[in-house]
Design an enzyme around this catalytic site. Structure first.
Site, PDB file in Angstrom:
ATOM      1  CG  ASP A  60      -9.346 -32.057  -0.259  1.00 52.91           C
ATOM      2  OD1 ASP A  60      -8.678 -31.030   0.020  1.00 52.91           O
ATOM      3  OD2 ASP A  60      -8.821 -33.188  -0.350  1.00 52.91           O
TER       4      ASP A  60
ATOM      5  CG  HIS B 298      -5.371 -30.175  -1.224  1.00 55.33           C
ATOM      6  ND1 HIS B 298      -6.283 -31.208  -1.399  1.00 55.33           N
ATOM      7  CD2 HIS B 298      -4.417 -30.364  -2.173  1.00 55.33           C
ATOM      8  CE1 HIS B 298      -5.872 -31.987  -2.392  1.00 55.33           C
ATOM      9  NE2 HIS B 298      -4.756 -31.492  -2.880  1.00 55.33           N
TER      10      HIS B 298
ATOM     11  CD  GLU C 159       2.456 -30.699  -4.245  1.00 53.79           C
ATOM     12  OE1 GLU C 159       3.402 -31.214  -3.641  1.00 53.79           O
ATOM     13  OE2 GLU C 159       1.268 -30.987  -4.022  1.00 53.79           O
TER      14      GLU C 159
ATOM     15  CG  ASN D  27      -1.760 -28.889  -9.872  1.00 58.26           C
ATOM     16  OD1 ASN D  27      -2.776 -28.191  -9.952  1.00 58.26           O
ATOM     17  ND2 ASN D  27      -1.712 -30.007  -9.143  1.00 58.26           N
TER      18      ASN D  27
ATOM     19  CD  GLU E 136      -3.945 -31.951  -6.489  1.00 62.39           C
ATOM     20  OE1 GLU E 136      -3.756 -32.192  -5.280  1.00 62.39           O
ATOM     21  OE2 GLU E 136      -3.047 -32.025  -7.344  1.00 62.39           O
TER      22      GLU E 136
END
Ligand SMILES: *[C@@H]1O[C@H](CO)[C@@H](O)[C@H](O)[C@H]1NC(C)=O
Length: 393
Positions: free
Chosen positions: A315, A285, A208, A249, A313
């Site tokens: 979702d 996300h 990030e 990432n 990651e």
């Protein structure tokens, strides 16, 4: 990440007074090493998230409760196995994040360990800086080792997560007042020690680095060292383990846009300096009904740089309560994301941010939202599972 805040949330935290008798809205109220208040202001309840973090959430009950009490209105029909279909499509893996407290849940571990579903796992918290080097030069590996042992016993790949991140960072780093050279050496010691300990893995070395508009996030690393901190971390990781795949990432780099362009420019700059960079991690996300239409084009622009790409990651959350219509839209959304990765050979694998709604980070951070994963809280496969299978077809 079991814990992972939006920028506005991180900013809010930073604005909270350091020492109050009670933690404020969304503030930390417990966790390993926490010495602050353990109760919350009126209207908020201190809610356990993981061994390292409890948080003041609105109301008197966790949003997780509404997830677990919603009966599934429809379920998956496929039993193909997510890793089976990913490998049949030429991908390296389909994986799931996990976390140490969950490993005492036998039905949970049984599915996590089923290599037909998952041939890769990522530790949600136990390899982060606050977990691995809580005070300078003191390393703790037991929790990370437990996840590695599980992966080894199961024959699963492991994604190390994460070496340098502005969050879940111990205050000795954030508030140490280190100068440029010293902070660089602190990164080198941290990344080389952790990557050396967990050799032979894929690593999210830097997590990030960017703001939503593509500017650099103003962490202690950026403020003290400048953008060079990314190369410092990558070089230390490469020296510690020449065989590890090294990634940067970030979230909201799923579709094209300013933040994805910043990542493209970072990769180009690292390559121009001869710094080691093997891949871009797209966290993924996402929100039901709001999946970007440019995911494939975006993966292609990263792949065109000669690096690999992974969705790290994934979702796709919804506003609760769960309805059949939302589950069907979620199925289409999962299919869209997976199909985009499937269409690009350099997109090597997909990891979901845990596999069951029972252990999703979403309800504790996004109030009123949840049900983001392909298995519900009772381990029933949701239509999203069929969407993933269809995406790899
Ligand atoms: C920190 O030092 C590096 C050289 O090691 C230099 O490239 C960078 O510009 C410095 N950063 C700041 C903010 O002075």
């Amino acid at each position: 990440m079991a814990l992972k805040y939006s920028i506005s949330f991180a900013t809010l935290l930073a604005l909270l007074p350091l020492a109050t008798a009670q933690s404020g809205a969304w503030g930390q109220c417990g966790g390993d090493g926490w010495t602050g208040p353990t109760t919350c202001i009126a209207g908020y309840t201190c809610t356990y998230s993981n061994p390292w973090y409890s948080q003041c959430l609105p109301g008197t009950a966790s949003a997780t409760v509404s997830t677990t009490t919603s009966a599934p209105t429809s379920t998956a029909t496929s039993s193909a196995g997510l890793a089976v279909v990913a490998k049949a499509a030429g991908k390296l893996y389909f994986g799931s994040a996990t976390d140490n407290p969950e490993l005492s849940d036998a039905p949970y571990v049984a599915i996590l360990s089923d290599t037909k579903e998952f041939n890769q796992i990522t530790p949600g918290n136990s390899m982060k800086w606050d977990a691995t080097e809580p005070s300078r030069g003191t390393f703790r590996f037991a929790n990370g080792d437990a996840i590695v042992d599980l992966a080894k016993n199961n024959g699963q790949l492991l994604r190390g997560h994460t070496c340098v991140w502005h969050s879940q960072l111990p205050s000795w780093v954030t508030n140490g007042g280190f100068n440029n050279a010293t902070l660089q050496s602190i990164i080198q010691t941290h990344c080389s020690t952790v990557v050396d300990h967990y050799k032979g893995q894929i690593w999210d070395v830097v997590n990030e680095p960017f703001n939503e508009d593509g500017t650099w996030r103003t962490s202690v690393f950026y403020n003290t060292i400048g953008p060079e901190y990314v190369a410092v971390a990558l070089r230390a990781a490469r020296a510690a383990d020449p065989n590890a795949k090294l990634y940067v990432n970030d979230y909201n780099i799923d579709g094209t846009g300013a933040k994805s362009t910043a990542m493209v420019n970072l990769v180009k700059s690292l390559q121009a300096q001869g710094a080691p960079i093997d891949g871009v991690g797209i966290q993924g996300h996402l929100i039901v009904g709001q999946v970007p239409t440019t995911i494939q084009a975006n993966i292609e622009q990263f792949a065109a740089l000669g690096v690999e790409v992974a969705i790290t990651e994934l979702d796709i959350r919804m506003t609760l309560p769960v309805t059949d219509a939302l589950l069907q839209q979620q199925k289409r959304d999962y299919q869209t994301v997976i199909a985009a990765c499937n269409a690009v050979p350099k997109c090597v694998g997909v990891t979901i941010w845990d596999y069951t709604d029972k252990y999703s980070w979403v309800p504790s951070v996004f109030n009123g939202q949840g049900a983001a994963l392909p298995w519900d809280a009772n381990f029933n496969k949701k239509p999203a599972y069929d969407g993933i299978v269809a995406g790899f077809a």
